[in-house]
Design a protein around this motif. Structure first.
Motif, PDB file in Angstrom:
ATOM      1  N   GLN A   2       0.943  -1.120   0.078  1.00  0.00           N
ATOM      2  CA  GLN A   2      -0.375  -0.271  -0.193  1.00  0.00           C
ATOM      3  C   GLN A   2       0.982   1.338   0.057  1.00  0.00           C
ATOM      4  N   LEU A   3       0.259   2.244  -0.173  1.00  0.00           N
ATOM      5  CA  LEU A   3       1.200   4.099  -0.267  1.00  0.00           C
ATOM      6  C   LEU A   3       0.285   3.648   0.873  1.00  0.00           C
ATOM      7  N   THR A   4       1.249   4.880   1.961  1.00  0.00           N
ATOM      8  CA  THR A   4       1.830   5.090   2.846  1.00  0.00           C
ATOM      9  C   THR A   4       0.943   5.959   3.465  1.00  0.00           C
ATOM     10  N   LYS A   5       0.839   6.104   4.483  1.00  0.00           N
ATOM     11  CA  LYS A   5      -1.042   7.285   5.925  1.00  0.00           C
ATOM     12  C   LYS A   5      -0.117   8.808   5.316  1.00  0.00           C
ATOM     13  N   PHE A   7       0.639   9.960   2.442  1.00  0.00           N
ATOM     14  CA  PHE A   7       0.848   9.950   1.216  1.00  0.00           C
ATOM     15  C   PHE A   7      -0.535  10.424   0.869  1.00  0.00           C
ATOM     16  N   GLU A   8      -1.291  10.302   1.402  1.00  0.00           N
ATOM     17  CA  GLU A   8      -2.878  10.201   1.608  1.00  0.00           C
ATOM     18  C   GLU A   8      -3.294  12.259   2.170  1.00  0.00           C
ATOM     19  N   GLN A   9      -2.584  12.234   3.174  1.00  0.00           N
ATOM     20  CA  GLN A   9      -2.445  13.668   3.719  1.00  0.00           C
ATOM     21  C   GLN A   9      -2.197  13.842   3.259  1.00  0.00           C
ATOM     22  N   ALA A  11      -2.416  14.055  -0.442  1.00  0.00           N
ATOM     23  CA  ALA A  11      -2.894  14.387  -1.366  1.00  0.00           C
ATOM     24  C   ALA A  11      -3.985  15.280  -0.762  1.00  0.00           C
ATOM     25  N   CYS A  12      -4.507  15.497   0.876  1.00  0.00           N
ATOM     26  CA  CYS A  12      -4.778  16.098   0.989  1.00  0.00           C
ATOM     27  C   CYS A  12      -4.931  17.518   0.738  1.00  0.00           C
ATOM     28  N   ALA A  15      -4.821  19.109  -2.720  1.00  0.00           N
ATOM     29  CA  ALA A  15      -6.232  19.912  -2.745  1.00  0.00           C
ATOM     30  C   ALA A  15      -6.828  20.283  -2.393  1.00  0.00           C
ATOM     31  N   VAL A  35      -6.173  18.956   8.752  1.00  0.00           N
ATOM     32  CA  VAL A  35      -5.262  17.105   8.673  1.00  0.00           C
ATOM     33  C   VAL A  35      -6.047  16.300   9.594  1.00  0.00           C
ATOM     34  N   LEU A  76      -1.214  12.627 -10.432  1.00  0.00           N
ATOM     35  CA  LEU A  76      -1.135  12.246  -9.271  1.00  0.00           C
ATOM     36  C   LEU A  76       0.104  11.264  -8.913  1.00  0.00           C
ATOM     37  N   VAL A  80       2.680  11.271  -5.734  1.00  0.00           N
ATOM     38  CA  VAL A  80       3.321   9.320  -5.389  1.00  0.00           C
ATOM     39  C   VAL A  80       4.875   9.700  -4.640  1.00  0.00           C
ATOM     40  N   GLU A  84       6.904   8.875  -1.450  1.00  0.00           N
ATOM     41  CA  GLU A  84       7.401   7.492  -1.831  1.00  0.00           C
ATOM     42  C   GLU A  84       8.514   7.890  -2.170  1.00  0.00           C
ATOM     43  N   LEU A 166     -10.941   7.447  11.812  1.00  0.00           N
ATOM     44  CA  LEU A 166     -10.029   7.134  10.911  1.00  0.00           C
ATOM     45  C   LEU A 166     -10.430   6.116  10.715  1.00  0.00           C
TER      46      LEU A 166
END
Lengths: 168, 168
Positions: A2-5, A7-9, A11-12, A15, A35, A76, A80, A84, A166
DNA sequence: GCGTTTTTACTCGGATACTAACTGTCCGAGTGCTTTCGG
DNA sequence: CCGAAAGCACTCGGACAGTTAGTATCCGAGTAAAAACGC
């Protein structure tokens, strides 16, 4: 796999910045309020994004972070890679060469063949994500072409909203 | 974002079994002698491969493991899924919904859009790996169509060969 | 007024602690072939 | 001989310990805009 946590942050954050009135940077404090993670860890993420050239930072009074380029030019894949590093799914710890070490030139050939296969798969993955721009993602969510811009520094979060938990 | 060390070991085990005289299973001891890892951890990997239906185990005296199907019908994707489970690169911890929680129905839409994008990328990755069979990989290394079969239980490893160090 | 100093609100970046997933270890139980043994 | 019991060489699977990448914390230093100050 998986991508890491992180990364998701990240991305936010992108945004957030993509819907931010350009010229006005967002302070790290405001980002943190939204966040809800480790204050300083977020700064490390931000730093990565700066180094990758996706955002810029302004220090000094009323400083903060802003997008370094147009959302239409941020993909995207770039996010990433910023968080990463290069994508290489096959670890390549040399096990094949170890297991078949008594068939030496051949074992190295095998390592090469399998590396090649995974590299190809990674390429397809990356290639697809490089076609997805931040702009397109946002347009797809809004369902309309023009993205409304805000100044997130102003808008307080309605604290009557329960903090969504979460997933584990 | 990488596959685990365990996957690389599993791939080697499959390679070992694919070049093994069918009917004769390889004992876990012999596998361990070649792969040089944790004896019992390898058994856990072997178990995963059994559960996934890639190999079969025979207990009792002169037991061991053999391939459950023809190498032409085992794909890299199957090995990946056996060791790593389903591939889903986007963690989806719900950060988007958290950050934009005061724009509720929209934040969920955004989560959906980005999930969709990564799912699509994952599909491409998986799809490619599902076209790569173990047989094809081996043929590509040997450079000829017929794969020579051995009984690995017999062949001792030439201990004069220095143990190749694994990459960090 | 106008240039200089101080304050303030930020970012930068290294050292270090915490955490969870992955990796490795231990041990008792189950299974089926092979050997032993009593009659 | 021959059938039952014992031994052996494996796998099975759960409980638990070690390791490492990822996450989180702390703190001192640097920077630029705004405010305060002095003449």
């Amino acid at each position: 796999m998986q991508l890491t946590k992180g990364f998701e942050q990240a991305a936010c954050i992108i945004a957030l910045l993509a819907t931010q009135n350009r010229q006005i940077p967002i302070s790290s404090q405001v980002i943190h309020d939204r966040v809800n993670g480790s204050q300083t860890y977020l700064q490390k993420l931000l730093r990565k994004l700066v180094v990758a050239g996706l955002i810029t930072s302004a220090s000094g009074n009323s400083g903060g972070f802003s997008l370094a380029k147009d959302p239409k030019e941020i993909t995207l894949l770039e996010i990433v890679q910023a968080t990463e590093g290069e994508i290489k799914t096959y670890p390549d710890l040399g096990f094949i060469d170890l297991v078949f070490r008594d068939f030496r030139p051949l074992s190295q050939e095998a390592t090469h063949v399998i590396n090649q296969a995974f590299h190809q798969a990674d390429q397809l993955w990356c290639q697809y994500l490089s076609t997805k721009t931040v702009y397109q993602i946002i347009v797809d969510t809004f369902g309309k072409e023009d993205i409304p811009l805000v100044d997130w520094n102003d808008s307080k979060i309605d604290s009557s909203l329960i903090l969504p938990k979460l997933k584990k």
